[in-house]
Design a protein around this motif. Structure first.
Motif, PDB file in Angstrom:
ATOM      1  N   TYR A  62       7.628  -2.161  -3.992  1.00 44.10           N
ATOM      2  CA  TYR A  62       6.300  -1.814  -4.519  1.00 44.10           C
ATOM      3  C   TYR A  62       6.421  -1.480  -5.999  1.00 44.10           C
ATOM      4  O   TYR A  62       7.516  -1.239  -6.522  1.00 44.10           O
ATOM      5  N   LYS A  76       1.476  -3.692  -3.611  1.00 43.42           N
ATOM      6  CA  LYS A  76       1.237  -2.244  -3.528  1.00 43.42           C
ATOM      7  C   LYS A  76       1.761  -1.528  -4.765  1.00 43.42           C
ATOM      8  O   LYS A  76       2.830  -1.844  -5.275  1.00 43.42           O
ATOM      9  N   LYS A 108       2.249   2.584  -6.329  1.00 46.24           N
ATOM     10  CA  LYS A 108       2.276   4.017  -6.033  1.00 46.24           C
ATOM     11  C   LYS A 108       2.438   4.772  -7.334  1.00 46.24           C
ATOM     12  O   LYS A 108       3.035   4.273  -8.284  1.00 46.24           O
ATOM     13  N   LYS A 122      -1.782   5.729  -3.883  1.00 46.36           N
ATOM     14  CA  LYS A 122      -1.386   4.332  -3.693  1.00 46.36           C
ATOM     15  C   LYS A 122      -2.597   3.430  -3.867  1.00 46.36           C
ATOM     16  O   LYS A 122      -3.756   3.866  -3.760  1.00 46.36           O
ATOM     17  N   THR A 163      -3.610  -0.874  -2.986  1.00 44.21           N
ATOM     18  CA  THR A 163      -3.268  -2.221  -2.576  1.00 44.21           C
ATOM     19  C   THR A 163      -3.937  -3.176  -3.554  1.00 44.21           C
ATOM     20  O   THR A 163      -5.152  -3.104  -3.772  1.00 44.21           O
TER      21      THR A 163
END
Length: 147
Positions: free
Chosen positions: A68, A104, A106, A140, A142
């Protein structure tokens, strides 16, 4: 205003100066906690948003971790807050993540910055934790790809 991917020592010094001004001077973060090994790694990408006169306004750092995108060290000079500079940094980071095929992202958001990230589509996914003695929550997002 223009966001540039840091590719030289001048851009890196601009990014580090913004971080010093915001985190170390304004927020009293210990410099030993602010500067880390990732600042010296070629796999880390830094971005700087510049005013038309060349003044560095905001910065952010991006790296890939465990599949990610990790968004780090997002900060804007006090005089540039509310001008869209931080949003432009985040958009550049998201574009970079998409070019790498990531889905993704974060980040660890200071609690006071959570509304900023929520406007950009991030969701809180942790309880409060301390980072450099400042309350944070993990967030987070997407990424969506247009077809």
């Amino acid at each position: 205003m223009t966001v540039k991917k840091v590719t030289d020592e001048i851009g890196k010094q601009d990014a580090l100066k913004i971080r010093n001004d915001v985190f170390v001077t304004e927020q009293n973060v210990d410099p030993a906690l602010e500067w880390d090994e990732f600042d010296e790694m070629d796999s880390v990408v830094m971005f700087v948003d510049y005013a038309e006169d060349g003044t560095p306004l905001a910065t952010g750092r991006f790296r890939v971790k465990d599949g990610y995108g990790k968004v780090e060290r997002i900060c804007t000079q006090k005089t540039a807050r509310g001008t869209g500079s931080g949003r432009r940094i985040m958009e550049a980071i998201e574009f970079e993540a998409k070019t790498r095929g990531l889905t993704k992202l974060k980040l660890g958001a200071q609690v006071t910055a959570i509304p900023f990230y929520e406007k950009l589509g991030y969701e809180t996914c942790s309880d409060i934790f301390l980072d450099a003695d400042i309350e944070h929550k993990e967030m987070k997002k997407t990424l969506t790809y247009e077809v």
